[in-house]
Motif scaffolding. Structure first.
Motif, mmCIF file in Angstrom:
data_model
loop_
_atom_site.group_PDB
_atom_site.id
_atom_site.type_symbol
_atom_site.label_atom_id
_atom_site.label_comp_id
_atom_site.label_asym_id
_atom_site.label_seq_id
_atom_site.Cartn_x
_atom_site.Cartn_y
_atom_site.Cartn_z
ATOM 1 N N ALA A 193 -0.093 -6.635 26.087
ATOM 2 C CA ALA A 193 -1.142 -6.398 25.092
ATOM 3 C C ALA A 193 -1.970 -7.660 24.884
ATOM 4 N N GLY A 194 -1.311 -8.810 24.909
ATOM 5 C CA GLY A 194 -2.014 -10.078 24.723
ATOM 6 C C GLY A 194 -3.032 -10.320 25.820
ATOM 7 N N PHE A 195 -2.609 -10.109 27.073
ATOM 8 C CA PHE A 195 -3.529 -10.326 28.188
ATOM 9 C C PHE A 195 -4.664 -9.298 28.148
ATOM 10 N N THR A 196 -4.304 -8.026 27.872
ATOM 11 C CA THR A 196 -5.323 -6.977 27.794
ATOM 12 C C THR A 196 -6.354 -7.328 26.724
ATOM 13 N N ALA A 197 -5.872 -7.887 25.609
ATOM 14 C CA ALA A 197 -6.790 -8.256 24.530
ATOM 15 C C ALA A 197 -7.801 -9.283 25.018
ATOM 16 N N LEU A 198 -7.307 -10.354 25.650
ATOM 17 C CA LEU A 198 -8.207 -11.410 26.112
ATOM 18 C C LEU A 198 -9.232 -10.860 27.108
ATOM 19 N N PHE A 199 -8.700 -10.063 28.049
ATOM 20 C CA PHE A 199 -9.558 -9.495 29.080
ATOM 21 C C PHE A 199 -10.606 -8.558 28.462
ATOM 22 N N SER A 200 -10.177 -7.705 27.504
ATOM 23 C CA SER A 200 -11.137 -6.794 26.873
ATOM 24 C C SER A 200 -12.203 -7.569 26.128
ATOM 25 N N ILE A 201 -11.792 -8.629 25.435
ATOM 26 C CA ILE A 201 -12.766 -9.360 24.619
ATOM 27 C C ILE A 201 -13.873 -9.917 25.505
ATOM 28 N N VAL A 202 -13.498 -10.486 26.658
ATOM 29 C CA VAL A 202 -14.529 -11.035 27.551
ATOM 30 C C VAL A 202 -15.434 -9.915 28.087
ATOM 31 N N SER A 203 -14.839 -8.768 28.493
ATOM 32 C CA SER A 203 -15.687 -7.691 29.040
ATOM 33 C C SER A 203 -16.614 -7.123 27.963
ATOM 34 N N ILE A 204 -16.069 -6.990 26.746
ATOM 35 C CA ILE A 204 -16.878 -6.447 25.659
ATOM 36 C C ILE A 204 -18.053 -7.365 25.365
ATOM 37 N N LEU A 205 -17.764 -8.668 25.372
ATOM 38 C CA LEU A 205 -18.795 -9.655 25.097
ATOM 39 C C LEU A 205 -19.953 -9.501 26.080
ATOM 40 N N ILE A 206 -19.628 -9.286 27.359
ATOM 41 C CA ILE A 206 -20.669 -9.188 28.377
ATOM 42 C C ILE A 206 -21.555 -7.961 28.126
ATOM 43 N N ILE A 207 -20.933 -6.809 27.822
ATOM 44 C CA ILE A 207 -21.721 -5.607 27.559
ATOM 45 C C ILE A 207 -22.534 -5.767 26.270
ATOM 46 N N LEU A 208 -21.892 -6.344 25.249
ATOM 47 C CA LEU A 208 -22.575 -6.560 23.975
ATOM 48 C C LEU A 208 -23.830 -7.415 24.161
ATOM 49 N N LEU A 209 -23.687 -8.536 24.895
ATOM 50 C CA LEU A 209 -24.820 -9.434 25.064
ATOM 51 C C LEU A 209 -25.929 -8.751 25.853
ATOM 52 N N ALA A 210 -25.546 -7.955 26.871
ATOM 53 C CA ALA A 210 -26.564 -7.247 27.665
ATOM 54 C C ALA A 210 -27.344 -6.290 26.787
ATOM 55 N N VAL A 211 -26.651 -5.553 25.921
ATOM 56 C CA VAL A 211 -27.342 -4.530 25.159
ATOM 57 C C VAL A 211 -28.237 -5.154 24.084
ATOM 58 N N VAL A 212 -27.790 -6.242 23.439
ATOM 59 C CA VAL A 212 -28.680 -6.842 22.435
ATOM 60 C C VAL A 212 -29.880 -7.517 23.109
ATOM 61 N N ALA A 213 -29.649 -8.085 24.314
ATOM 62 C CA ALA A 213 -30.776 -8.681 25.040
ATOM 63 C C ALA A 213 -31.787 -7.592 25.415
ATOM 64 N N LEU A 214 -31.285 -6.407 25.746
ATOM 65 C CA LEU A 214 -32.174 -5.299 26.093
ATOM 66 C C LEU A 214 -33.013 -4.869 24.875
ATOM 67 N N VAL A 215 -32.379 -4.897 23.705
ATOM 68 C CA VAL A 215 -33.109 -4.546 22.479
ATOM 69 C C VAL A 215 -34.271 -5.521 22.255
#
Lengths: 58, 694
Positions: free
Chosen positions: B167-189
């Motif tokens: 769960a710890g590793f999945t958390a770290l990995f998810s946070i980085v992937s989420i960050l990338i999608i989040l930044l892309a979508v706000v940049a698109l806005v």
């Protein structure tokens, strides 16, 4: 008037303007023998620390 | 009167007060539910939301604080025990509240409700209010509490210690992937808000030298005098908002600041890269101060404006697009309303803030209720205000601004005819007048939510102050306000993403983990920026406008993180011997798992090509194979096909991550509940607090 002064004080605290004073006071009480960084050093170090973790959300 | 009867009197007073709040809230909700064919006033929504928040705070958060988590004001918090004047500092609770709120409230609660307004005001409003009271606030509160009991540990560390290494590793990995999608979508806005807008582009461009000026002031002239520098910066930003009008009106200057979406996207990527390696004091920190104050001020003014204007909502309670055919995003209320609005209802990202700086500042455990639960209520209220701002627009205008050219076409006459045929009448003249009023060249297909929100805000502000002729200034003020803190999120996010990636990669090759090793910094910085840059560019080139594919990905990612946080919360409650109250976090978690799994499944496998990524890839492949794509468009179409398959892959990854975390936690829960395993809580030791108050 009093309200405006208090609001300004609150904003100052929110902006972290008193952080250095609080730090110096704490350092003098806890570790009087240690050197205290200058205000500029303290400011830069706090910033580096702050932006190394998630601190702004979507 | 003796003390006993005075107490009884106060008690009855409280009962009467809370009964009145309940009756008022129920009345407002009833008025919203029963008003079907006539427009309602925004005040009903505001009153209903505020009453629900008050009741949720007074009763539910108290129940969680007292019965479930047993907050203890006599137990010293990390801020007191580890006080070092730097990271750990006992801080006034209102200051902590301000910091926490400023950190959690970003562009999300403004954009999501604006997009969800295509379904009508009702579904989004109900979800924002109930999602926050029963889900989002609970998550923020529980994680904040858990982190306070663990010396301010991060969500990833808590997942590892309390649930397990997987769960710890999945958390770290998810946070980085989420960050990338989040930044892309706000940049698109931002890209969509600034395209073909010399006024907006000029204003935002000016914020860069203004922030640098503030940075120099703050470092060399008056170290740390943040308020002075922010006032100075704000005056200059307002001057550039007003000055933008002259730029837009001068043909020569306007041509310097007029760009299409593609060039803007490339500039934002270049900017993101530069900003993430520049020193923090020069650009990021000063702009962060500026955007935080502008954000808090604008939210406050918007609340005042809504109270003064008390606007009628032009949008119906439900539109015809509840069937899933909407132009803004495709898909029906369930599950898409619940992932379109993440921030404002439940936002997983908050769990990173709740387990970041805030737990290191709180002087009393009991204040976690106000800071954690209370801040999220306020953010939810921001979401409600955004919904109101979107729904004061005439629906025809709302749809003309938010429908991508890929759906309604680029010709004003044809586009307005299509939208009018949906039952939301609008004419090319209306749109021309709207564009002129706000000082833009066109308001067609300005997808992403920022422009229509800005029109809504400008409408409310200009009705409060200044009248119609200030509409253009207020519109560009609102665009600047959104773009300013989106840029801050981009640049803070890229930097944090870089640190996380270094942390992750440092496990494989030590030097990459060193934050002072320049090649490592450049490499990881480039990886993060090209990550979000790729999705941003893909969104810009998408004929359906990009929001349709990227926003749901972002919603799924954010709710994935919320599921993870609520999983950690449930594990901790069970280990605390509070299994009978585990539903507090378990119920919202199961709801989010249901929502994200359904949404992920539909985004992958739905047969409607506007919803399913694979169906769209197949449709495009069919067009290419049957020779219906002109030769010069084949390469672009092939890229679209690849991108749709990539998005399907990313969705699948997110869906699997949710299941991994859930399975790993459930294993732990059953082991504890069946007494096969002795629960070990990784809490810090109990130290009595020496600080007064509660």
């Amino acid at each position: 008037m009093n309200v405006l002064v208090r609001l300004w004080r609150f904003l100052q605290e929110l902006a972290g303007e008193n952080a250095y004073a609080v730090y110096c006071e704490g350092m003098r009480a806890r570790h009087p023998e240690r050197p205290i960084p200058t205000e500029e050093e303290f400011y830069l170090e706090r910033l580096a620390e702050k932006y190394a973790r998630p601190n702004r959300c979507c | 009167m003796n003390a006993e009867s005075a107490n009884a009197g106060r008690r009855w007073g409280r009962v009467a007060l809370w009964s009145a709040v309940s009756v008022l809230g129920a009345g407002a909700l009833g008025a919203i539910a029963l008003a079907r064919n006539e427009p309602i006033n925004a005040m009903w929504i505001i009153v209903a939301a505020v009453c629900v928040y008050l009741i949720g705070y007074r009763f539910y958060s108290r129940f969680i604080a007292v019965r479930v988590m047993e907050l203890d004001s006599a137990r010293a918090t990390p801020a007191e025990r580890l006080d070092d004047g730097r990271d750990f500092v006992p801080t006034n609770k209102w200051v902590v509240f301000g910091h926490h709120f400023a950190a959690i409230a970003g562009p999300g609660p403004l954009m999501g409700p604006t997009l969800a307004a295509q379904l009508g005001y009702l579904p989004g409003t109900l979800w924002i209010v109930t999602g926050a009271v029963l889900g989002g606030c609970v998550q923020d509160f529980v994680i904040l509490f858990a982190s306070i009991r663990r010396d301010g540990k991060s969500l990833g560390q808590m997942a590892k210690e309390e649930v397990g290494p997987l769960a710890g590793f999945t958390a770290l990995f998810s946070i980085v992937s989420i960050l990338i999608i989040l930044l892309a979508v706000v940049a698109l806005v931002v890209t969509n808000a600034l395209k073909a807008s010399p006024w907006g582009t000029f204003t935002l461009a000016m914020t860069i030298p203004i922030a640098m000026l503030m940075g120099i002031y703050l470092r060399f002239l008056r170290p740390g005098r943040v308020l002075e520098a922010s006032i100075l910066g704000f005056a200059l930003v307002m001057a550039s908002v007003i000055g933008g009008q002259y730029v837009a009106e001068s043909p020569r200057l306007a041509s310097l600041f007029t760009y299409d979406a593609r060039s803007l996207a490339l500039m934002i990527i270049a900017y993101g890269f530069a900003a993430s390696v520049l020193p923090v004091w020069l650009l990021l920190a000063p702009r962060d101060y500026l955007s935080t104050f502008v954000k808090l001020g604008t939210i406050f003014l918007l609340a005042i404006g809504i109270l003064v204007v008390r606007p009628q909502l032009a949008m119906p309670a439900l539109t015809r697009f509840v069937d899933g055919t909407g132009p803004v995003f495709a898909g029906s209320i369930f599950p898409f309303c619940f992932i379109t609005i993440a921030c404002g209802a439940v936002s997983g990202f908050h769990s990173l803030i709740s387990s970041g700086t805030t737990p290191k500042l709180i002087p009393k455990e009991t204040q976690a209720r106000m800071v954690g639960y209370g801040s999220m209520l306020l953010e939810s209220f921001v979401g409600i205000m955004a919904m109101v701002a979107a729904c004061v627009l005439q629906p025809g205008i709302y749809f003309a601004i938010n429908s991508p050219a890929g759906i309604v076409g680029t010709d004003p006459v044809a586009a307005t005819a299509t939208i009018s045929s949906w039952g939301y009448s609008v004419s090319p003249g209306d749109m021309k007048q709207m564009a002129d009023t706000v000082g833009e060249q066109t308001m067609f297909a300005r997808t992403g939510g920022a422009p229509s929100l800005a029109v809504g805000i400008a409408h409310i502000f200009s009705n409060t102050l200044g009248g119609r002729h200030l509409m253009a200034i207020w519109y560009h003020f609102a665009i600047m306000f959104e773009a300013l803190f989106i840029l801050t999120v981009l640049d803070a996010g890229s930097r944090v993403g870089r640190f996380m990636l270094q942390d992750l990669l440092g496990h494989f090759w030590r030097p990459l983990g060193r934050t002072s090793w320049y090649p490592g910094v450049l490499l990881t910085g480039t990886l993060i920026v090209s990550g979000w840059g790729y999705f941003l560019y893909q969104g810009v080139m998408d004929p359906l406008g990009g929001i349709n594919s990227l926003w749901p990905l972002f919603g799924i990612a954010n709710q994935l993180l919320a599921s993870l946080a609520l999983c950690v919360g449930t594990t901790i409650l069970i280990k605390m011997g509070k299994a009978r109250y585990a539903w507090v976090t378990l119920a919202p978690m199961l709801w989010l798992v249901l929502v994200t799994q359904t949404a992920a499944y539909q985004k992958m496998f739905h047969t409607d090509a506007r919803i399913g990524f694979l169906a769209e890839a197949d449709r495009l492949s069919g067009l290419v194979a049957s020779g219906q794509v002109p030769a010069d468009k084949i390469a672009a179409t092939e890229r679209l096909i690849f991108n749709n398959r990539l998005d399907a892959g990313v969705t699948a990854l997110f869906a699997v991550l949710v299941l991994v975390i859930l399975a790993d936690s459930a294993r732990e829960w059953f082991a504890i509940l069946s007494r096969r395993k002795v629960p070990v809580l990784c809490e810090a030791e109990y130290v009595p607090s020496a600080l007064g108050g509660d």
